[in-house]
Design an enzyme around this catalytic site. Structure first.
Site, PDB file in Angstrom:
ATOM      1  N   LYS A 115       0.837  -1.223   0.015  1.00 24.06           N
ATOM      2  CA  LYS A 115      -0.024  -0.014   0.109  1.00 24.06           C
ATOM      3  C   LYS A 115       0.777   1.197  -0.114  1.00 24.06           C
ATOM      4  CE  LYS A 115      -4.478  -1.703   1.458  1.00 24.06           C
ATOM      5  NZ  LYS A 115      -5.639  -1.578   2.247  1.00 24.06           N
ATOM      6  N   LYS A 201      -8.072 -10.427  -8.901  1.00 20.73           N
ATOM      7  CA  LYS A 201      -9.278 -10.805  -7.660  1.00 20.73           C
ATOM      8  C   LYS A 201     -10.548  -9.613  -7.639  1.00 20.73           C
ATOM      9  CE  LYS A 201      -8.736  -8.802  -3.228  1.00 20.73           C
ATOM     10  NZ  LYS A 201     -10.060  -8.179  -2.845  1.00 20.73           N
ATOM     11  N   LYS A 204     -13.516  -4.296  -4.433  1.00 20.81           N
ATOM     12  CA  LYS A 204     -14.231  -2.977  -4.378  1.00 20.81           C
ATOM     13  C   LYS A 204     -13.380  -1.696  -4.971  1.00 20.81           C
ATOM     14  CE  LYS A 204     -14.793  -3.611   0.222  1.00 20.81           C
ATOM     15  NZ  LYS A 204     -14.900  -3.464   1.731  1.00 20.81           N
TER      16      LYS A 204
HETATM   17  P1  ATP Z   1     -10.291  -3.131  -1.356  1.00 21.23           P
HETATM   18  O1  ATP Z   1     -10.178  -3.532  -2.837  1.00 21.23           O
HETATM   19  O2  ATP Z   1     -10.524  -2.133  -0.998  1.00 21.23           O
HETATM   20  O3  ATP Z   1      -8.908  -4.028  -0.769  1.00 21.23           O
HETATM   21  P2  ATP Z   1     -11.891  -5.834  -0.902  1.00 21.23           P
HETATM   22  O4  ATP Z   1     -12.739  -5.842  -2.150  1.00 21.23           O
HETATM   23  O5  ATP Z   1     -10.431  -6.494  -1.143  1.00 21.23           O
HETATM   24  O6  ATP Z   1     -11.679  -4.181  -1.211  1.00 21.23           O
HETATM   25  P3  ATP Z   1     -11.959  -5.842   1.952  1.00 21.23           P
HETATM   26  O7  ATP Z   1     -12.810  -5.116   2.510  1.00 21.23           O
HETATM   27  O8  ATP Z   1     -10.453  -5.577   1.651  1.00 21.23           O
HETATM   28  O9  ATP Z   1     -12.736  -5.813   0.377  1.00 21.23           O
HETATM   29  O10 ATP Z   1     -12.203  -7.539   2.226  1.00 21.23           O
HETATM   30  C1  ATP Z   1     -13.300  -7.860   3.208  1.00 21.23           C
HETATM   31  C2  ATP Z   1     -13.176  -9.365   3.321  1.00 21.23           C
HETATM   32  O11 ATP Z   1     -13.467 -10.033   2.003  1.00 21.23           O
HETATM   33  C3  ATP Z   1     -11.912  -9.894   3.700  1.00 21.23           C
HETATM   34  O12 ATP Z   1     -12.097 -10.892   4.642  1.00 21.23           O
HETATM   35  C4  ATP Z   1     -11.135 -10.552   2.246  1.00 21.23           C
HETATM   36  O13 ATP Z   1     -10.423 -11.622   2.478  1.00 21.23           O
HETATM   37  C5  ATP Z   1     -12.418 -10.948   1.465  1.00 21.23           C
HETATM   38  N1  ATP Z   1     -12.192 -10.905   0.138  1.00 21.23           N
HETATM   39  C6  ATP Z   1     -12.174  -9.675  -0.444  1.00 21.23           C
HETATM   40  N2  ATP Z   1     -12.237  -9.941  -1.931  1.00 21.23           N
HETATM   41  C7  ATP Z   1     -12.335 -11.259  -2.184  1.00 21.23           C
HETATM   42  C8  ATP Z   1     -12.355 -11.991  -3.373  1.00 21.23           C
HETATM   43  N3  ATP Z   1     -12.378 -11.065  -4.439  1.00 21.23           N
HETATM   44  N4  ATP Z   1     -12.785 -13.273  -2.846  1.00 21.23           N
HETATM   45  C9  ATP Z   1     -12.901 -13.716  -1.645  1.00 21.23           C
HETATM   46  N5  ATP Z   1     -12.774 -12.968  -0.767  1.00 21.23           N
HETATM   47  C10 ATP Z   1     -12.428 -11.614  -0.670  1.00 21.23           C
HETATM   48 MG    MG Z   2      -8.849  -5.811   0.264  1.00 15.77          MG
END
Ligand code: ATP
Ligand code: MG
Length: 340
Positions: A115, A201, A204
């Site tokens: 980050k 992956k 968000k």
């Molecule tokens: P950002 O892109 O802002 O990091 P994110 O989509 O990765 O957001 P987080 O809030 O970081 O979401 O993650 C919340 C939870 O969802 C965590 O437990 C993470 O391991 C899980 N997670 C996030 N993206 C995935 C994915 N594509 N598949 C499975 N689990 C996920």
């Molecule tokens: Mg994340």
């Protein structure tokens, strides 16, 4: 059994969050409840300020995340559901643990390196000490099970190191203060990939809305996104081997499997030989069927600010009470004088 896990209230939750994290919260909540244990799920709003953010958006995202979790089946009568900002013990314990955590440990964290990138000097101190707050989050409640994605495993190991060093430095050998938390990576935790790129992956923060299914998408949007999802011209194979080097196809089959509880091989047993013209509508309909009750419940809840705030306030009161013994014992172990 004491389950503790957090989720940042940033952005809109998507199918990856649901299948990778929230589904497991609900499962663990029910297991903990049945075993006479406890489940704590918190919104990591204090973590969210480690990066540039918009205050009004954080407020809105916090409420929307409560609505989402409840819509997905997190039950505030079984789970202590709250946000960190209403439980000052998280921040207090972090400060106390800052005396134990080492600069060298934090310097090795891959999330910090990723980050911060090349601009370490320009980062907030909070981004650097983020894992100490995460350690405080779980150690405060003497967590036994901490469900995390692969990406958070290193932070949990750090929490164990901090707990171990604190116990060694400040506690009698037969009376350690902190329970060493175990990372719980559910065996069937799905990793959902982007609909535009099967090697990235679903997340968000992806700028393309077409890359993800949001939990708030309506039926038409879901069908459209699945129809437009990147694939290849080949029909689905009958064997798993045939999906090697076909990341997008594997992802769609994986999503179908995660939603139905079937393995990739079982899904291929059903759809092998068929093209995406047949598979995509089936997947789209399955997604609509799974997500529409969640969506409907979310829509009902999301504007009911009073109820959402009441859920958080109630959870926070319970969390504050649960955190007292550990926080008090930590002050005491460090020799800090406090009145009664
Ligand atoms: P950002 O892109 O802002 O990091 P994110 O989509 O990765 O957001 P987080 O809030 O970081 O979401 O993650 C919340 C939870 O969802 C965590 O437990 C993470 O391991 C899980 N997670 C996030 N993206 C995935 C994915 N594509 N598949 C499975 N689990 C996920
Ligand atoms: Mg994340």
């Amino acid at each position: 059994m004491r389950v503790v896990s957090g989720i940042q209230p940033t952005g809109k939750p998507h199918l990856g969050n649901y299948l990778g994290a929230i589904v497991n919260y609900v499962k663990l909540q029910d297991e903990a409840h049945a075993a006479g244990g406890e489940c704590f799920i918190f919104l990591a709003d204090l973590h969210a300020i480690s990066q540039p953010h918009d205050p009004a958006e954080l407020t809105q995202n916090t409420r929307e995340m409560v609505a989402t979790l409840v819509a997905c089946g997190v039950d505030p009568s079984k789970t202590v559901l709250f946000n960190q900002a209403q439980v000052p013990a998280h921040a207090e314990l972090q400060w106390l643990l800052n005396g134990t955590a080492r600069m060298g440990w934090l310097n090795r964290m891959t999330q910090w390196k990723d980050k911060a990138g090349k601009n370490r000097e320009g980062q907030s101190v909070a981004l650097f000490t983020y894992p100490v707050l995460q350690a405080a989050d779980v150690l405060l409640y003497q967590a036994t099970h901490v469900p995390v994605g692969e990406d958070q495993k290193q932070h949990l190991e750090l929490a164990r190191d901090i707990a171990q060093k604190f116990n060694n430095d400040f506690c009698p050998e037969d009376a350690p203060l902190f329970t060493l938390p175990e990372p719980y990576i559910p065996p069937a935790a799905a990793r959902i990939m982007s609909l535009r790129d099967g090697t990235a992956k679903m997340s968000k923060s992806d700028p393309s809305d077409m890359s993800r299914i949001s939990l708030t998408d309506d039926a038409d949007t879901i069908m459209k996104k699945i129809k437009k999802a990147k694939t290849d011209p080949e029909p689905l194979p009958s064997e798993e081997k045939g999906l090697e080097d076909r990341a997008e196809a594997l992802n769609l089959v994986g999503i179908y499997g995660a939603l139905t509880g079937k393995s990739v091989a079982e899904v291929l047993g059903e759809f092998g030989g068929q093209g995406f013209g047949a598979f995509k509508p089936a997947l789209g309909e399955l997604l609509v069927e799974t997500l529409s009750p969640i969506n409907a419940r979310f829509m009902e809840l999301k504007d009911d600010q009073e109820s959402l705030d009441a859920i958080l306030a109630r959870g926070a009161a319970q969390a504050r009470e649960h955190g007292v013994p550990t926080l008090d014992a930590t002050y005491k172990a460090l020799g800090l004088v406090r009145g009664r």
